[in-house]
Scaffold this active site. Structure first.
Site, PDB file in Angstrom:
ATOM      1  N   ASN A 145      45.131  20.703  65.158  1.00 46.98           N
ATOM      2  CA  ASN A 145      45.625  21.352  66.023  1.00 46.98           C
ATOM      3  C   ASN A 145      44.515  21.391  67.302  1.00 46.98           C
ATOM      4  O   ASN A 145      43.655  22.472  67.037  1.00 46.98           O
ATOM      5  CB  ASN A 145      46.425  22.522  65.552  1.00 46.98           C
ATOM      6  CG  ASN A 145      46.722  23.050  66.781  1.00 46.98           C
ATOM      7  OD1 ASN A 145      46.998  22.683  67.934  1.00 46.98           O
ATOM      8  ND2 ASN A 145      47.253  24.469  66.560  1.00 46.98           N
ATOM      9  N   LYS A 158      44.987  22.344  70.154  1.00 47.36           N
ATOM     10  CA  LYS A 158      45.171  23.451  70.824  1.00 47.36           C
ATOM     11  C   LYS A 158      45.088  22.821  72.589  1.00 47.36           C
ATOM     12  O   LYS A 158      45.279  21.795  72.827  1.00 47.36           O
ATOM     13  CB  LYS A 158      44.523  24.481  70.509  1.00 47.36           C
ATOM     14  CG  LYS A 158      44.457  25.038  69.175  1.00 47.36           C
ATOM     15  CD  LYS A 158      44.173  26.457  68.887  1.00 47.36           C
ATOM     16  CE  LYS A 158      44.256  26.708  67.502  1.00 47.36           C
ATOM     17  NZ  LYS A 158      43.862  28.013  67.170  1.00 47.36           N
ATOM     18  N   HIS A 203      53.717  28.682  66.059  1.00 50.08           N
ATOM     19  CA  HIS A 203      52.230  29.069  65.923  1.00 50.08           C
ATOM     20  C   HIS A 203      51.905  30.617  66.518  1.00 50.08           C
ATOM     21  O   HIS A 203      52.550  31.085  67.363  1.00 50.08           O
ATOM     22  CB  HIS A 203      51.299  28.039  66.683  1.00 50.08           C
ATOM     23  CG  HIS A 203      49.821  28.179  66.526  1.00 50.08           C
ATOM     24  ND1 HIS A 203      49.098  29.284  67.016  1.00 50.08           N
ATOM     25  CD2 HIS A 203      49.031  27.422  65.566  1.00 50.08           C
ATOM     26  CE1 HIS A 203      47.822  29.049  66.609  1.00 50.08           C
ATOM     27  NE2 HIS A 203      47.737  28.036  65.774  1.00 50.08           N
ATOM     28  N   GLU A 226      49.671  31.879  68.250  1.00 45.73           N
ATOM     29  CA  GLU A 226      49.292  32.013  69.623  1.00 45.73           C
ATOM     30  C   GLU A 226      50.548  31.871  70.450  1.00 45.73           C
ATOM     31  O   GLU A 226      50.659  32.598  71.486  1.00 45.73           O
ATOM     32  CB  GLU A 226      48.336  30.728  69.806  1.00 45.73           C
ATOM     33  CG  GLU A 226      46.975  31.262  69.557  1.00 45.73           C
ATOM     34  CD  GLU A 226      46.178  29.997  68.950  1.00 45.73           C
ATOM     35  OE1 GLU A 226      46.541  28.827  69.345  1.00 45.73           O
ATOM     36  OE2 GLU A 226      45.050  30.068  68.208  1.00 45.73           O
ATOM     37  N   GLU A 275      49.086  30.781  58.321  1.00 44.52           N
ATOM     38  CA  GLU A 275      48.005  31.028  59.180  1.00 44.52           C
ATOM     39  C   GLU A 275      47.825  32.548  59.398  1.00 44.52           C
ATOM     40  O   GLU A 275      48.563  33.199  60.243  1.00 44.52           O
ATOM     41  CB  GLU A 275      48.216  30.588  60.522  1.00 44.52           C
ATOM     42  CG  GLU A 275      48.132  28.833  60.312  1.00 44.52           C
ATOM     43  CD  GLU A 275      47.580  28.207  61.757  1.00 44.52           C
ATOM     44  OE1 GLU A 275      46.891  27.197  61.452  1.00 44.52           O
ATOM     45  OE2 GLU A 275      48.451  28.640  62.636  1.00 44.52           O
ATOM     46  N   GLY A 331      40.348  31.170  64.025  1.00 44.10           N
ATOM     47  CA  GLY A 331      38.973  31.099  65.044  1.00 44.10           C
ATOM     48  C   GLY A 331      38.318  32.610  64.734  1.00 44.10           C
ATOM     49  O   GLY A 331      37.557  32.977  65.698  1.00 44.10           O
ATOM     50  N   SER A 362      40.262  29.052  60.437  1.00 42.77           N
ATOM     51  CA  SER A 362      39.014  28.816  59.998  1.00 42.77           C
ATOM     52  C   SER A 362      38.385  27.974  58.808  1.00 42.77           C
ATOM     53  O   SER A 362      37.550  28.171  58.330  1.00 42.77           O
ATOM     54  CB  SER A 362      38.323  30.007  60.175  1.00 42.77           C
ATOM     55  OG  SER A 362      38.230  30.915  61.301  1.00 42.77           O
TER      56      SER A 362
HETATM   57  P1  13P Z   1      41.087  27.615  63.493  1.00 46.95           P
HETATM   58  O1  13P Z   1      40.919  26.532  62.742  1.00 46.95           O
HETATM   59  O2  13P Z   1      40.178  27.285  64.846  1.00 46.95           O
HETATM   60  O3  13P Z   1      40.773  29.112  63.118  1.00 46.95           O
HETATM   61  O4  13P Z   1      42.559  27.498  64.003  1.00 46.95           O
HETATM   62  C1  13P Z   1      43.529  27.697  63.236  1.00 46.95           C
HETATM   63  C2  13P Z   1      44.801  27.390  63.887  1.00 46.95           C
HETATM   64  O5  13P Z   1      45.191  28.065  64.506  1.00 46.95           O
HETATM   65  C3  13P Z   1      45.299  26.088  63.450  1.00 46.95           C
HETATM   66  O6  13P Z   1      46.465  25.905  64.160  1.00 46.95           O
END
Ligand code: 13P
Length: 277
Positions: free
Chosen positions: A13, A15, A106, A108, A178, A184, A225
């Site tokens: 992803n 982003k 997601h 976010e 997640e 992150g 992560s």
């Molecule tokens: P990270 O791998 O940067 O922690 O992000 C995970 C994520 O949100 C994947 O959709």
């Protein structure tokens, strides 16, 4: 030992990252890496790989992925065929661009853009009906984990997110667990045991909703992560069927190392099945 032969599923992803030039370079490096790193026909069957670039680069990345072992996915959609929805993108447009998968729910989008469970559920149903495969993300916040509400949260997000989803479309759906606190965040990433436990909760709930057979066939990815350093330990856990990778998917070598960890874990699981049989 419980045998686990679901195909591993590794998704990048990206982003809201990359320029067009970076997207082109990254996609090429992933395709080349998967093509040349000794991945044979059997390995291909073991691990499925997808990358999800930002909307503006779907066409250019799609061209690079065309004919390769890497599928094209997208990070969002709007759940209408067409109409007066300024700035939104429909499932039909995404299918036209060659997208196979869509990430929905997601954290976010839930937490920064205020998407509700009901809206996410609407998107899931529309995406599946349109012919896209869905990666539904769920996960608890740190406060919820500390208050022992993880199971209740997962339960709620699954119950709402999968409401009225036709059982026969479940083969085109995967769940990404997640935990919000692990995204992150290298200091707070989930342990393999925490991932395994949450995946077991998810599989149990899906079994209650759709039956044991559907639940056993369901791919559940871990996200938060995931790096080359922790991927192998996660992938060898029962019920951890792959990863949804953020940061590490922006660095080709790291993403490819995670794919290779998935291939090895799959190989080990296959060998232990053969030995057991
Ligand atoms: P990270 O791998 O940067 O922690 O992000 C995970 C994520 O949100 C994947 O959709």
């Amino acid at each position: 030992m419980k045998l686990d032969l679901r195909q591993k599923f590794v998704v990048g992803n990206w982003k809201m990252h990359t320029t067009a030039a970076e997207a082109r370079r990254l996609a090429k490096a992933v395709v080349d890496g998967i093509g040349i790193k000794g991945v044979g026909v059997r390995d291909e069957a073991r691990v499925s790989v997808t990358i999800c670039p930002p909307f503006p680069y779907l066409a250019l990345v799609g061209k690079i992925l065309n004919g390769s072992r890497v599928s094209l996915g997208v990070q969002n959609l709007y759940p209408e065929k067409e109409g007066a929805f300024t700035g939104e993108v429909s499932p039909t447009m995404l299918l036209d661009l060659g997208c196979k998968y869509v990430i929905l729910g997601h954290s976010e989008r839930r937490h920064k853009l205020g998407e509700s469970d009901a809206f996410i559920n609407h998107k899931v149903r529309v995406a599946l009906a349109a012919g896209l495969d869905v990666i539904l993300c769920i996960g608890e916040t740190l406060e919820q984990r500390k208050a022992n509400q993880t199971e209740a949260m997962l339960d709620r997000q699954l119950t709402c997110g999968l409401a009225d989803v036709p059982a026969d479309t479940l083969t085109r759906l995967s769940i990404a667990y997640e935990p919000v606190w692990a995204i992150g965040n290298l200091e707070h990433h989930a342990t393999p045991q925490q991932a395994q436990d949450a995946h077991a909760v998810i599989r149990r709930r899906v079994a209650q909703m759709f039956g044991e057979k559907s639940a056993q066939a369901l791919a559940i990815q871990y996200g938060g992560s995931v790096k080359p350093e922790n991927a192998a330990a996660l992938f060898c856990r029962d019920g951890v069927d792959g990863a949804l990778v953020g940061g590490a998917s922006l660095i080709a070598d790291q993403f490819l190392a995670i794919v290779r960890a998935a291939i090895s874990a799959s190989q080990t699981q296959e060998n232990s099945t053969t030995t057991a049989a």
